[in-house]
Scaffold this active site. Structure first.
Site, PDB file in Angstrom:
ATOM      1  N   ARG A 241      53.614 -88.503  84.334  1.00 29.98           N
ATOM      2  CA  ARG A 241      53.040 -90.000  84.213  1.00 29.98           C
ATOM      3  C   ARG A 241      54.306 -90.917  84.986  1.00 29.98           C
ATOM      4  O   ARG A 241      55.438 -90.531  84.792  1.00 29.98           O
ATOM      5  CB  ARG A 241      52.711 -90.165  82.553  1.00 29.98           C
ATOM      6  CG  ARG A 241      51.541 -89.650  82.099  1.00 29.98           C
ATOM      7  CD  ARG A 241      50.354 -90.398  82.802  1.00 29.98           C
ATOM      8  NE  ARG A 241      49.100 -90.048  81.973  1.00 29.98           N
ATOM      9  CZ  ARG A 241      48.478 -88.827  82.621  1.00 29.98           C
ATOM     10  NH1 ARG A 241      48.723 -88.385  83.778  1.00 29.98           N
ATOM     11  NH2 ARG A 241      47.134 -88.876  82.047  1.00 29.98           N
ATOM     12  N   GLU A 270      48.494 -97.934  88.841  1.00 32.83           N
ATOM     13  CA  GLU A 270      47.689 -97.362  89.812  1.00 32.83           C
ATOM     14  C   GLU A 270      46.526 -98.024  89.929  1.00 32.83           C
ATOM     15  O   GLU A 270      45.656 -98.322  89.216  1.00 32.83           O
ATOM     16  CB  GLU A 270      47.504 -95.975  89.568  1.00 32.83           C
ATOM     17  CG  GLU A 270      48.820 -95.139  89.279  1.00 32.83           C
ATOM     18  CD  GLU A 270      48.552 -93.583  88.853  1.00 32.83           C
ATOM     19  OE1 GLU A 270      49.699 -92.716  89.067  1.00 32.83           O
ATOM     20  OE2 GLU A 270      47.426 -93.392  88.471  1.00 32.83           O
ATOM     21  N   HIS A 289      47.675 -89.687  92.817  1.00 36.40           N
ATOM     22  CA  HIS A 289      47.204 -89.110  91.887  1.00 36.40           C
ATOM     23  C   HIS A 289      46.527 -88.312  92.181  1.00 36.40           C
ATOM     24  O   HIS A 289      45.131 -87.937  91.394  1.00 36.40           O
ATOM     25  CB  HIS A 289      46.749 -90.144  90.798  1.00 36.40           C
ATOM     26  CG  HIS A 289      47.008 -89.825  89.296  1.00 36.40           C
ATOM     27  ND1 HIS A 289      47.343 -90.641  88.317  1.00 36.40           N
ATOM     28  CD2 HIS A 289      46.763 -88.625  88.843  1.00 36.40           C
ATOM     29  CE1 HIS A 289      47.163 -90.150  87.137  1.00 36.40           C
ATOM     30  NE2 HIS A 289      47.089 -88.678  87.420  1.00 36.40           N
TER      31      HIS A 289
END
Length: 326
Positions: A241, A270, A289
């Site tokens: 994370r 993000e 991601h």
């Protein structure tokens, strides 16, 4: 840090098992049609996709990526997340205390392990230098090294961390896991495991440092100035994370050379705005991601596994401990 090993299946809460046969099945309106079809096949009941987050009368099960406030009621029996991380769900409102929370992992651990190894191999084989060759013809050898014999320190010894470590061991990398507490026996994939408060010596000897941590109160900013200062030019790869990393401290460590390079698949925000300092980190690659993208079949397979386990009266292996956050 997560430890997903269990001594054996735990019984599911009686109230959940009693309410499940009559529960309505709801899904996020944005759920892929193929997933909806499979949910109906697995459960033998129709799936409702209400445009407004208003709970139906009586108990219900919900499948989706987020749980709107109006659905956080005592009648919610079970929420199955289409994502692996639970920090967003648990951080966006009070969780209905008795509701079961399960998550989708699928083959994410395999994908993330291959992502980590791919970037390691790209670095040692000078892939970036060859790919960025000039327009004119040039024949020039670039340095290379073997990953075998190097040491990787993997923070997080759960399913993802163990998969990363297992794949790295297959190519001869020594693997050191970092967990919340010391272990009598190292989990699968690891040569040894050290406690989180005693990882500095391992960091100093590492060629690679991998972050595979969930975001909890204890892991927020976990990778900070002290851990980065303990490194000796290692490449840092974060697939956990984004908020587990103090990015200002990472910037200073990259400029000082205690961190040699960084590969960041996750960020605190993000997508990051154009003026985010992450874009100015030296010797850093940022990916979107994408190391462990969840496929539709992953959602279906993991929901089906949870459904089967509940039918047997046991708590699904993919259950999230809402107190710990993973």
């Amino acid at each position: 840090m997560p430890d997903l090993a269990r001594p054996g299946p735990l019984p599911a809460p009686p109230a959940l098992l009693a309410g499940l046969p009559a529960a309505r099945l709801l899904a996020d309106p944005g759920t892929a049609p193929a997933i909806l079809t499979e949910l109906e096949r697995i459960t033998g009941r129709p799936v409702l996709t209400p445009p407004d987050p208003a709970p139906p009368g009586g108990p219900y099960v919900y499948v989706g990526s987020a749980l709107p406030g109006p659905l956080r009621t005592p009648e919610l029996l079970w929420f199955h997340s289409v994502n692996a991380g639970a920090d967003g769900l648990l951080g966006s409102g009070a969780w209905p205390g008795a509701a079961l929370l399960t998550r989708t992992v699928g083959r994410m651990d395999e994908r993330i392990a291959q992502y980590v190894l791919a970037w390691m191999l790209a670095e040692v084989q000078s892939v970036a230098g060859f790919a960025a060759r000039p327009e004119w013809a040039e024949w020039r050898r670039r340095p290379s090294e073997l990953v075998g014999g190097s040491t990787a320190v993997v923070h997080g010894t759960g399913r993802i961390g163990s998969s990363v470590a297992g794949l790295l061991r297959a190519v001869g990398v020594r693997t050191v896991g970092v967990a919340r507490a010391p272990r009598a026996e190292a989990p699968a994939g690891f040569d040894r495991v050290v406690a989180a408060d005693r990882d500095r010596e391992a960091l100093a000897a590492a060629r690679w440092v991998v972050g595979a941590l969930p975001l909890t109160a204890s892991t927020d900013g976990f990778f900070g100035a002290d851990r980065f200062a303990a490194m000796n030019g290692a490449t840092f790869v974060n697939v956990g994370r984004g908020a587990t990393v103090d990015h200002a401290a990472l910037d200073r460590a990259l400029r000082a050379g205690t961190v040699g390079r960084a590969v960041l698949d996750v960020l605190p925000v993000e997508p990051p705005p154009a003026d985010d300092p992450c874009w100015r980190l030296p010797r850093t690659t940022i990916t979107s991601h994408s190391s462990g993208i969840t496929a539709d079949e992953d959602v279906v397979a993991d929901f089906a596994a949870c459904w089967t386990e509940l039918a047997r009266g046991v708590l699904p292996a993919l259950t999230v401990d809402v107190r710990r956050g993973y």
